[in-house]
Scaffold this active site. Structure first.
Site, mmCIF file in Angstrom:
data_model
loop_
_atom_site.group_PDB
_atom_site.id
_atom_site.type_symbol
_atom_site.label_atom_id
_atom_site.label_comp_id
_atom_site.label_asym_id
_atom_site.label_seq_id
_atom_site.Cartn_x
_atom_site.Cartn_y
_atom_site.Cartn_z
ATOM 1 N N GLU A 220 9.149 -4.563 10.368
ATOM 2 C CA GLU A 220 9.565 -3.221 9.911
ATOM 3 C C GLU A 220 9.965 -2.335 11.088
ATOM 4 O O GLU A 220 9.317 -2.341 12.145
ATOM 5 C CB GLU A 220 8.391 -2.566 9.151
ATOM 6 C CG GLU A 220 8.720 -1.144 8.687
ATOM 7 C CD GLU A 220 7.741 -0.569 7.686
ATOM 8 O OE1 GLU A 220 6.757 -1.249 7.311
ATOM 9 O OE2 GLU A 220 7.963 0.595 7.268
ATOM 10 N N ASP B 294 -1.016 -6.336 -0.464
ATOM 11 C CA ASP B 294 -1.264 -5.701 0.838
ATOM 12 C C ASP B 294 -2.751 -5.422 1.009
ATOM 13 O O ASP B 294 -3.384 -4.856 0.104
ATOM 14 C CB ASP B 294 -0.543 -4.335 0.837
ATOM 15 C CG ASP B 294 0.381 -4.158 2.015
ATOM 16 O OD1 ASP B 294 0.380 -4.998 2.917
ATOM 17 O OD2 ASP B 294 1.115 -3.146 2.008
ATOM 18 N N ASP C 203 0.838 -1.207 0.000
ATOM 19 C CA ASP C 203 0.000 0.000 0.000
ATOM 20 C C ASP C 203 0.872 1.256 0.000
ATOM 21 O O ASP C 203 0.369 2.378 -0.073
ATOM 22 C CB ASP C 203 -1.021 -0.015 1.147
ATOM 23 C CG ASP C 203 -0.384 -0.103 2.515
ATOM 24 O OD1 ASP C 203 0.856 -0.190 2.611
ATOM 25 O OD2 ASP C 203 -1.139 -0.088 3.515
ATOM 26 N N SER C 204 2.202 1.072 0.051
ATOM 27 C CA SER C 204 3.133 2.187 -0.162
ATOM 28 C C SER C 204 2.904 2.809 -1.533
ATOM 29 O O SER C 204 3.346 3.921 -1.799
ATOM 30 C CB SER C 204 4.584 1.701 -0.042
ATOM 31 O OG SER C 204 4.818 0.596 -0.892
ATOM 32 N N LYS D 214 -1.195 -9.607 2.651
ATOM 33 C CA LYS D 214 -0.383 -9.211 3.815
ATOM 34 C C LYS D 214 -1.234 -8.322 4.703
ATOM 35 O O LYS D 214 -1.935 -7.447 4.192
ATOM 36 C CB LYS D 214 0.883 -8.468 3.365
ATOM 37 C CG LYS D 214 1.713 -7.925 4.546
ATOM 38 C CD LYS D 214 3.114 -7.480 4.131
ATOM 39 C CE LYS D 214 3.213 -6.102 3.568
ATOM 40 N NZ LYS D 214 2.716 -5.021 4.412
ATOM 41 N N GLU E 70 -1.218 -6.048 8.533
ATOM 42 C CA GLU E 70 -0.410 -5.484 9.612
ATOM 43 C C GLU E 70 -1.028 -5.829 10.967
ATOM 44 O O GLU E 70 -2.239 -5.707 11.140
ATOM 45 C CB GLU E 70 -0.331 -3.955 9.468
ATOM 46 C CG GLU E 70 0.433 -3.514 8.237
ATOM 47 C CD GLU E 70 0.602 -1.993 8.142
ATOM 48 O OE1 GLU E 70 0.262 -1.287 9.115
ATOM 49 O OE2 GLU E 70 1.063 -1.530 7.092
HETATM 50 O O1 KIV Z 1 3.506 -1.122 1.637
HETATM 51 C C1 KIV Z 1 4.671 -1.557 1.584
HETATM 52 O O2 KIV Z 1 5.412 -1.343 0.620
HETATM 53 C C2 KIV Z 1 5.136 -2.352 2.712
HETATM 54 C C3 KIV Z 1 6.605 -2.531 2.853
HETATM 55 C C4 KIV Z 1 7.192 -1.287 3.398
HETATM 56 C C5 KIV Z 1 6.934 -3.717 3.671
HETATM 57 O O3 KIV Z 1 4.354 -2.792 3.511
#
Ligand code: KIV
Length: 263
Positions: free
Chosen positions: A181, A83, A44-45, A112, A114
């Site tokens: 992280e 994500d 989600d970055s 993924k 969190e």
């Molecule tokens: O969103 C992302 O790119 C991430 C990484 C920083 C692990 O979760």
């Protein structure tokens, strides 16, 4: 051609070889990373480096699905992680409905999420229903507003023990791999030693089972800021700007296009 990783080969890699994860948000870059990286994370970055926002919080499930599809098209032979964005896995029901939406609308190999102890019941619900889950513990970007900033974790023993508890809880719940992280390196090392699943670090030192970096950071394309943990393997922004400037110059002085570019 590199063999596509599976959950079983990922788990067998622990203590055998270090794993390399990189983010990608489109087919173009995914194709470049195929057969090099072990996995591609559609993080989600993308809300920051692709969509230009200040944080990850406003990424939507539909956006994640769109970008995951593009990545899966570009890297058909690579294990792809999607994500789950902020607010899409608060309850077991919501998490399962949204993860199923990801599976039904993309070829992502896993999702993924969190969280640690507080999200173990969600991880279990997904795993019990056939969704593979990569966990994400330590500094949680989706929690930054609630926590009042991006804070490095594991600075004291209490924090270290709580991160280890998080890792154990999501491993027990069924997570096949864990991203860690923004954690002190010695704590990340302890986490890796305490669980059987591979632990992939970002800003967590070298003593883990692999690393993940955001591609636009490590290629030097993202100029807003560079976190301490990022190594720039390319000065991408300068190279791109230089190329576009040369193009402009040649357009202006009519040295482009030449005969070889002309029908
Ligand atoms: O969103 C992302 O790119 C991430 C990484 C920083 C692990 O979760």
């Amino acid at each position: 051609m590199q063999k596509k990783m599976t959950i079983s080969s990922i788990q067998k890699a622990k203590d055998v070889k270090k794993l390399t994860m990189i983010t990608a948000y489109d087919a173009l870059f995914a194709k470049l990373f195929e057969n090099i990286a072990d996995f591609i994370l559609v993080g989600d970055s993308l809300n920051m480096s692709f969509a230009g926002k200040n944080d990850t919080l406003s990424a939507t499930l539909d956006q994640m699905i769109y970008h995951t599809n593009a990545v899966c098209e570009g890297a058909k032979n690579t294990f792809v992680i999607c994500d789950m964005p902020f607010g899409t896995y608060n309850t077991k029901e919501e998490a399962l409905k949204n993860a199923i939406k990801v599976y039904q609308n993309t070829k992502a190999d896993c999702v993924k999420i969190e969280g640690g102890v507080n999200k173990a019941h969600i991880v279990k619900e997904l795993c019990d229903n056939g969704v593979a889950v990569c966990g994400h513990i330590g500094l949680l970007p989706q929690a930054f507003r609630g926590e009042g900033g991006y804070k490095i974790k594991g600075k004291d023993e209490e924090s270290a023990l709580s991160i280890i508890e998080d890792a154990k809880a999501i491993e027990k719940a069924g997570a096949f791999m864990i991203v860690i992280e923004g954690v002190k390196a010695d704590v990340a090392q302890r986490v890796s030693q305490e669980v059987k699943v591979p632990v992939i670090g970002i800003g967590a030192g070298v003593d883990v089972d692999g690393q993940v970096l955001v591609f636009s950071d490590m290629l030097g394309l993202f100029e807003e800021f560079t976190p301490k943990f990022v190594k720039k393997y390319l000065d991408g922004a300068s190279l791109v700007k230089d190329a576009v400037s040369r193009y402009k110059t040649e357009v202006q002085d009519s040295s482009f296009p030449q005969k070889i570019h002309t029908y």
